[in-house]
Design an enzyme around this catalytic site. Sequence first.
Site, PDB file in Angstrom:
ATOM      1  N   ASP A 103      21.549  46.339  18.196  1.00  0.00           N
ATOM      2  CA  ASP A 103      21.482  47.778  17.931  1.00  0.00           C
ATOM      3  C   ASP A 103      21.578  48.482  19.283  1.00  0.00           C
ATOM      4  OD1 ASP A 103      20.634  47.829  14.917  1.00  0.00           O
ATOM      5  OD2 ASP A 103      19.432  46.287  15.851  1.00  0.00           O
ATOM      6  N   HIS A 110      14.591  36.692  11.340  1.00  0.00           N
ATOM      7  CA  HIS A 110      15.591  35.639  11.495  1.00  0.00           C
ATOM      8  C   HIS A 110      15.619  35.225  12.975  1.00  0.00           C
ATOM      9  CE1 HIS A 110      18.008  38.872  13.112  1.00  0.00           C
ATOM     10  NE2 HIS A 110      17.992  39.527  11.950  1.00  0.00           N
ATOM     11  N   GLN A 154      13.343  56.353   9.016  1.00  0.00           N
ATOM     12  CA  GLN A 154      14.654  56.089   9.612  1.00  0.00           C
ATOM     13  C   GLN A 154      15.727  55.761   8.575  1.00  0.00           C
ATOM     14  OE1 GLN A 154      12.983  52.693  11.916  1.00  0.00           O
ATOM     15  NE2 GLN A 154      14.928  51.690  11.512  1.00  0.00           N
ATOM     16  N   GLY A 165      16.650  44.437  20.591  1.00  0.00           N
ATOM     17  CA  GLY A 165      17.891  43.670  20.555  1.00  0.00           C
ATOM     18  C   GLY A 165      19.097  44.532  20.887  1.00  0.00           C
ATOM     19  N   HIS A 189      15.442  37.936  15.724  1.00  0.00           N
ATOM     20  CA  HIS A 189      14.105  38.454  16.035  1.00  0.00           C
ATOM     21  C   HIS A 189      13.310  37.435  16.869  1.00  0.00           C
ATOM     22  CE1 HIS A 189      14.869  40.526  12.003  1.00  0.00           C
ATOM     23  NE2 HIS A 189      14.669  41.546  12.802  1.00  0.00           N
ATOM     24  N   SER A 213      21.512  39.458  10.796  1.00  0.00           N
ATOM     25  CA  SER A 213      20.955  40.721  10.325  1.00  0.00           C
ATOM     26  C   SER A 213      20.260  40.479   8.996  1.00  0.00           C
ATOM     27  CB  SER A 213      22.071  41.746  10.121  1.00  0.00           C
ATOM     28  OG  SER A 213      21.607  42.837   9.356  1.00  0.00           O
ATOM     29  N   SER A 214      19.163  41.194   8.789  1.00  0.00           N
ATOM     30  CA  SER A 214      18.481  41.092   7.501  1.00  0.00           C
ATOM     31  C   SER A 214      19.405  41.536   6.377  1.00  0.00           C
ATOM     32  CB  SER A 214      17.231  41.973   7.499  1.00  0.00           C
ATOM     33  OG  SER A 214      16.400  41.608   8.574  1.00  0.00           O
TER      34      SER A 214
HETATM   35  P1  AMP Z   1      15.074  45.198  12.660  1.00  0.00           P
HETATM   36  O1  AMP Z   1      14.017  44.363  12.043  1.00  0.00           O
HETATM   37  O2  AMP Z   1      16.427  45.053  12.047  1.00  0.00           O
HETATM   38  O3  AMP Z   1      14.638  46.628  12.841  1.00  0.00           O
HETATM   39  O4  AMP Z   1      15.267  44.636  14.136  1.00  0.00           O
HETATM   40  C1  AMP Z   1      14.173  44.489  15.004  1.00  0.00           C
HETATM   41  C2  AMP Z   1      14.699  44.159  16.372  1.00  0.00           C
HETATM   42  O5  AMP Z   1      15.455  42.959  16.326  1.00  0.00           O
HETATM   43  C3  AMP Z   1      15.633  45.248  16.933  1.00  0.00           C
HETATM   44  O6  AMP Z   1      15.345  45.432  18.307  1.00  0.00           O
HETATM   45  C4  AMP Z   1      16.996  44.640  16.713  1.00  0.00           C
HETATM   46  O7  AMP Z   1      17.951  45.112  17.639  1.00  0.00           O
HETATM   47  C5  AMP Z   1      16.712  43.165  16.927  1.00  0.00           C
HETATM   48  N1  AMP Z   1      17.730  42.329  16.301  1.00  0.00           N
HETATM   49  C6  AMP Z   1      18.165  42.377  15.019  1.00  0.00           C
HETATM   50  N2  AMP Z   1      19.139  41.483  14.815  1.00  0.00           N
HETATM   51  C7  AMP Z   1      19.353  40.852  16.005  1.00  0.00           C
HETATM   52  C8  AMP Z   1      20.247  39.832  16.450  1.00  0.00           C
HETATM   53  N3  AMP Z   1      21.134  39.264  15.628  1.00  0.00           N
HETATM   54  N4  AMP Z   1      20.169  39.437  17.735  1.00  0.00           N
HETATM   55  C9  AMP Z   1      19.276  40.008  18.581  1.00  0.00           C
HETATM   56  N5  AMP Z   1      18.412  40.978  18.223  1.00  0.00           N
HETATM   57  C10 AMP Z   1      18.446  41.392  16.956  1.00  0.00           C
END
Ligand code: AMP
Length: 275
Positions: free
Chosen positions: A147, A30, A57, A144, A33, A182-183
Amino acid sequence: MLILSTPEDVARFRQTGKKLALVPTMGNLHAGHLSLVRLAKQHADEVLVSIFVNRLQFGPNEDFDRYPRTFERDCALLEAEGCTAVLHPEESTLYPQPQQYFVEPPEALSDTLCGAFRPGHFRGVCTVVSKLFNLSRPDVAVFGLKDFQQFLILREMTRQMNHPIEIIGGEIVREADGLAMSSRNQYLDPAQRAEATRLYRLLQTATARLKAGDTWADVQAATQAELQANGWVPQYLEWRRDDNLQPCEQLPDVASRLLIAAFSGNTRLIDNLSL
Ligand code: AMP
């Protein structure tokens, strides 16, 4: 844009010797990312985005099986963003069986906040990110701040394990109504989605009250009561220092933030806001 899946693919890609930024993700991309990809481009010649849903995880009752996997769409988005390559390994490539070595984060950082409710989660995160670092040997890695605990743990892991990698944090990207992207937002039904914006509004109200001098005990109680009154099941609402996640009781002389995790139905959402 290159699609890399084996260690040999990655080694060949790295022969160019260009400055590389790695952006680890679990896919289902999204705008949050994609903002990290843009940030990565500012710090390197090439950007490698990894897409891997890391079983290690996820807890036994978490959403590993139903986590959305949208690889084709993700690649189209990354290509449009000017990403250089995607690392999309098989599970058997990243985890040759049996996997008996793991990267264990320190309890002080990992047994609190999300880690208190997701035992082993950060061990899984540190282990997979170490593997991605070893495979791709990036100069820079971007994570990001959504987290925030993960960001801090990985930055400290990088320092203590002597990975020669610069760690960069990207600001939280939000929907127009304030909900952090968020996904997992797509698990919400329309009523839950409309309600979900409350998390951010509560964080805004709470940070304003703390800055105006209200006590943490009052702010915490009022925030949790409003969540519960609106059908949420809160996991935690904490006020922590940015540098070491230690609890705050009053405005510290270092940066600090509020961090929240709560269930809306079966969906667990997290958010945080700097004071
Ligand atoms: P994920 O795919 O959820 O593991 O996230 C991959 C990366 O994207 C991680 O470093 C997250 O912290 C970051 N991320 C997820 N959502 C957001 C957001 N809304 N804004 C900024 N970074 C994000």
